[in-house]
Design an enzyme around this catalytic site. Sequence first.
Site, mmCIF file in Angstrom:
data_model
loop_
_atom_site.group_PDB
_atom_site.id
_atom_site.type_symbol
_atom_site.label_atom_id
_atom_site.label_comp_id
_atom_site.label_asym_id
_atom_site.label_seq_id
_atom_site.Cartn_x
_atom_site.Cartn_y
_atom_site.Cartn_z
ATOM 1 C CE1 TYR A 139 -0.671 -59.552 7.599
ATOM 2 C CE2 TYR A 139 1.019 -58.589 9.000
ATOM 3 C CZ TYR A 139 -0.309 -58.750 8.671
ATOM 4 O OH TYR A 139 -1.273 -58.106 9.405
ATOM 5 C CD GLU A 145 -4.278 -58.532 7.509
ATOM 6 O OE1 GLU A 145 -3.877 -58.977 8.592
ATOM 7 O OE2 GLU A 145 -5.410 -58.782 7.037
#
Length: 405
Positions: free
Chosen positions: A125, A213
């Site tokens: 991530y 993101e």
Amino acid sequence: MNIHEYQAKEILKNHNVKIQNGHIASSPEEAVKVANKLSKERNTDIFVIKAQIHAGGRGKGKIIESESNGVVIAKDLGEVKEKSSKIIGGTLVTHQTGSEGKKVNKILIAEDVYYPGEDELKEFYLGILLDRSNGKNVIMASTEGGVEIEKVAEETPEKIIKEWVDPNLGLQGYQVRKIAFALGLSGNAFKEMIKFIYSLYNAYDKIDASLFEINPVLKTSDNQILAVDAKVNIDDNALFRQKNIESLRDLSEEDPSEIEANKSNLSYVKLEGNVGCMVNGAGLAMATMDIIKLSGGDPANFLDVGGTASAETVEAGFRIILKDSNVKAILLNIFGGIVRCDRVANGVVQAYKNIGEISVPIVVRLQGTNSEEGAKIIRESGLEVFSTDTLQDSANKINEILKDN
């Protein structure tokens, strides 16, 4: 401003961030054409079909009409058409859309990057956002790619790596190396991750983003680093210098009331409550929403008419609020600093007459410049408008109205 995944990936690609390649389609027939094109470009026979809506959780979400997921795998061109037809035009419900879901107008046909060698694949991530508490950008990274970052933060917060970047100094080499090392990478994968983070931060900075993101970031079996998904939000205040980005806006994904408010230069956000509120100033708006909550109601919206509220903006605000069928009362809370309260009061009366029958009670609190004159105009208007002097008076009146309803 939000944009779609396919648009976000195009921005990343233009800033030298390696991505999972794909093409957009708006019909099953077009999906087959772009899949065929992608097959020749990337030498792949397996495709990922991704619904394009402004919401996360698409892979776990369901299309109401067909029960298909929002992200599916197609193993040949025949499956591309079959599975695309179950997604395009359907309503996708995810944990972020609410039960009403969002209509899918476009899909992304992407290459399958999870090719043989899965034991060597790894998902990460990566996110970049502004930390307003210290005026710096923060890069967040985790080895728990493919998992909602909120869940990671709640269950295993130690797995979230944070590195703050002073925008005056820019991203430093030691910071990038620190992140790549903390992700457990080495060799060519380490070098590729460094390039990826540098390019990602450069893209974030150059387009005036408020959020990047990438979840997941994939380390492939040959140690390449790719953005498999991409969520990008742009700072609305910077759109005047990002005209090419502003053109990516998809109005079909936005609330019609918010679009209308934007045209009238009003700051409006729809909520789920029963009391509409119209205020001048964001801080006063937050206090007004608090008092509505304390009165036993729930705010139906955030609506800031600005410091120079006029009869026209007040009328536009009423029209927008009244489109919400959940609204049982409206609280207008104005502090007359730049704007005169009598001017706002006249705006309320004018709006009432122009709109016609208004079926919900309106509570008006005017304080500041010419507040007494404004209150007098409200009291003598003969309309179903209640004038109050304090926030507590406003709360009491709202509570009384809600009990009667």
